[in-house]
Each structure stands twice: as C-alpha cells, then as structure tokens.
Design a protein around this motif. Structure first.
Motif, PDB file in Angstrom:
ATOM      1  N   THR A   1       0.829  -1.203   0.000  1.00 16.79           N
ATOM      2  CA  THR A   1       0.000   0.000   0.000  1.00 16.79           C
ATOM      3  C   THR A   1       0.864   1.255   0.000  1.00 16.79           C
ATOM      4  O   THR A   1       0.595   2.213  -0.732  1.00 16.79           O
ATOM      5  CB  THR A   1      -0.945  -0.008   1.217  1.00 16.79           C
ATOM      6  N   MET A   2       1.911   1.237   0.818  1.00 12.80           N
ATOM      7  CA  MET A   2       2.834   2.368   0.875  1.00 12.80           C
ATOM      8  C   MET A   2       3.455   2.610  -0.508  1.00 12.80           C
ATOM      9  O   MET A   2       3.472   3.742  -0.997  1.00 12.80           O
ATOM     10  CB  MET A   2       3.931   2.110   1.908  1.00 12.80           C
TER      11      MET A   2
ATOM     12  N   GLY B   1       0.576   9.195   0.915  1.00 15.58           N
ATOM     13  CA  GLY B   1       1.994   8.860   0.926  1.00 15.58           C
ATOM     14  C   GLY B   1       2.584   8.871   2.330  1.00 15.58           C
ATOM     15  O   GLY B   1       3.067   7.840   2.821  1.00 15.58           O
ATOM     16  N   PRO B   2       2.528   9.995   3.033  1.00 16.99           N
ATOM     17  CA  PRO B   2       3.092  10.045   4.390  1.00 16.99           C
ATOM     18  C   PRO B   2       2.360   9.140   5.386  1.00 16.99           C
ATOM     19  O   PRO B   2       2.988   8.508   6.234  1.00 16.99           O
ATOM     20  CB  PRO B   2       2.937  11.514   4.802  1.00 16.99           C
ATOM     21  N   ILE B   3       1.050   9.059   5.244  1.00 11.60           N
ATOM     22  CA  ILE B   3       0.272   8.229   6.175  1.00 11.60           C
ATOM     23  C   ILE B   3       0.665   6.765   6.036  1.00 11.60           C
ATOM     24  O   ILE B   3       0.876   6.070   7.038  1.00 11.60           O
ATOM     25  CB  ILE B   3      -1.239   8.424   5.950  1.00 11.60           C
ATOM     26  N   THR B   4       0.779   6.287   4.803  1.00 11.50           N
ATOM     27  CA  THR B   4       1.108   4.875   4.615  1.00 11.50           C
ATOM     28  C   THR B   4       2.558   4.567   4.975  1.00 11.50           C
ATOM     29  O   THR B   4       2.862   3.438   5.371  1.00 11.50           O
ATOM     30  CB  THR B   4       0.779   4.410   3.182  1.00 11.50           C
ATOM     31  N   ILE B   5       3.443   5.555   4.866  1.00 11.35           N
ATOM     32  CA  ILE B   5       4.814   5.352   5.350  1.00 11.35           C
ATOM     33  C   ILE B   5       4.792   5.118   6.858  1.00 11.35           C
ATOM     34  O   ILE B   5       5.439   4.183   7.364  1.00 11.35           O
ATOM     35  CB  ILE B   5       5.717   6.553   4.994  1.00 11.35           C
ATOM     36  N   VAL B   6       4.068   5.944   7.565  1.00  6.71           N
ATOM     37  CA  VAL B   6       3.977   5.805   9.028  1.00  6.71           C
ATOM     38  C   VAL B   6       3.315   4.474   9.388  1.00  6.71           C
ATOM     39  O   VAL B   6       3.786   3.765  10.288  1.00  6.71           O
ATOM     40  CB  VAL B   6       3.224   6.997   9.650  1.00  6.71           C
TER      41      VAL B   6
ATOM     42  N   ALA C   1       3.241   1.666   7.669  1.00  8.17           N
ATOM     43  CA  ALA C   1       4.172   0.565   7.405  1.00  8.17           C
ATOM     44  C   ALA C   1       5.264   0.517   8.466  1.00  8.17           C
ATOM     45  O   ALA C   1       5.659  -0.567   8.920  1.00  8.17           O
ATOM     46  CB  ALA C   1       4.776   0.704   6.013  1.00  8.17           C
ATOM     47  N   ALA C   2       5.730   1.681   8.891  1.00  2.60           N
ATOM     48  CA  ALA C   2       6.765   1.719   9.935  1.00  2.60           C
ATOM     49  C   ALA C   2       6.228   1.182  11.253  1.00  2.60           C
ATOM     50  O   ALA C   2       6.925   0.424  11.953  1.00  2.60           O
ATOM     51  CB  ALA C   2       7.274   3.148  10.110  1.00  2.60           C
ATOM     52  N   LEU C   3       4.994   1.532  11.606  1.00  6.51           N
ATOM     53  CA  LEU C   3       4.395   1.026  12.846  1.00  6.51           C
ATOM     54  C   LEU C   3       4.245  -0.493  12.795  1.00  6.51           C
ATOM     55  O   LEU C   3       4.612  -1.196  13.748  1.00  6.51           O
ATOM     56  CB  LEU C   3       3.033   1.681  13.092  1.00  6.51           C
ATOM     57  N   ALA C   4       3.717  -1.010  11.679  1.00  8.13           N
ATOM     58  CA  ALA C   4       3.547  -2.459  11.533  1.00  8.13           C
ATOM     59  C   ALA C   4       4.903  -3.159  11.556  1.00  8.13           C
ATOM     60  O   ALA C   4       5.065  -4.202  12.201  1.00  8.13           O
ATOM     61  CB  ALA C   4       2.797  -2.774  10.244  1.00  8.13           C
TER      62      ALA C   4
END
Length: 127
Positions: free
Chosen positions: A90-91, A107-112, A114-117
């Motif tokens: 998704t990212m 873009g920024p939301i999915t980066i965060v 993915a980083a959390l997961a």
C-alpha cells in the motif's frame, strides 16, 4: 510500549476504514483514492472496491494487535507478516500513484503505517 504502537497502527487502519465508508457513501473524494481517476464521487464499481478494502484493513489491524500480544487474539504470527506486507505494498502504491492529491495525503500516512507495523513485527519477534 509494543501494544501502544499496535494501537496506533489499528487506529490508523480504522481511520482509513472511515475514509472508505465516506467513499462508499458518495463523498466527492475520488481524487484522493484509486489513482485519482475520478475527481468527484466514485462510480458504483469503484465503491465496491472501497467496500472490499474494509475487511482487509480490519484484518490487518487485528493481525498487528495480535502480534503485539493483545489479549484474547492469538492469531498466527504469519498474519502479522501478511499485514506488514500489505502495508508495504500500500505504501509503495501510494508513492507511485499518478494522483498528486492521493500521493500527498496517503503517501506520508502509509509510510507511518508501514513503519508502525514493521516495528511491531520486528520487536515482537523477541517478545
């Protein structure tokens, strides 16, 4: 702290679910999703796509919560890795979308996300 990170991820997933519900309900947000092909409301076919993403997002949230050790879940660990894989895909898709609006918002939301997961999956490995 791991549970709190997983909660943040699950909350982000729920936020995306609410966005999908808005799309299904006819909100004129087409420029922010599905490649920005539809500037206003999504046509019925695309609303079905939005609806299909809801159970996937909820499963991702539960899989990451389970991987973090949330009481009562006990899902197989592979579901957390699958959720992380989906978050990464998704990212990537939100980084390469032709829609500037979609890229700027998601873009920024999915980066965060993915980083959390990723954090939960890596740190919970030793837990």
């Amino acid at each position: 702290m791991l549970i709190q990170i997983a909660h943040l991820y699950a909350t982000a997933c729920l936020t995306v679910v609410f966005f999908q519900v808005a799309l299904i309900g006819g909100a004129p947000l087409g420029a922010y999703t599905q490649g920005g092909q539809h500037k206003g409301r999504l046509p019925p076919r695309n609303r079905v796509i939005a609806a299909l993403s809801i159970p996937v997002l909820l499963a991702q949230a539960l899989a990451i919560l389970s991987a973090a050790g949330f009481p009562g879940l006990g899902w197989p660990r592979c579901t957390g890795w699958a959720a992380l894989a989906m978050a990464l895909v998704t990212m990537l898709l939100n980084q390469i979308t032709p829609s500037r609006r979609e890229r700027a918002l998601w873009g920024p939301i999915t980066i965060v996300m993915a980083a959390l997961a990723g954090y939960v999956m890596v740190v919970s490995r030793g837990a």
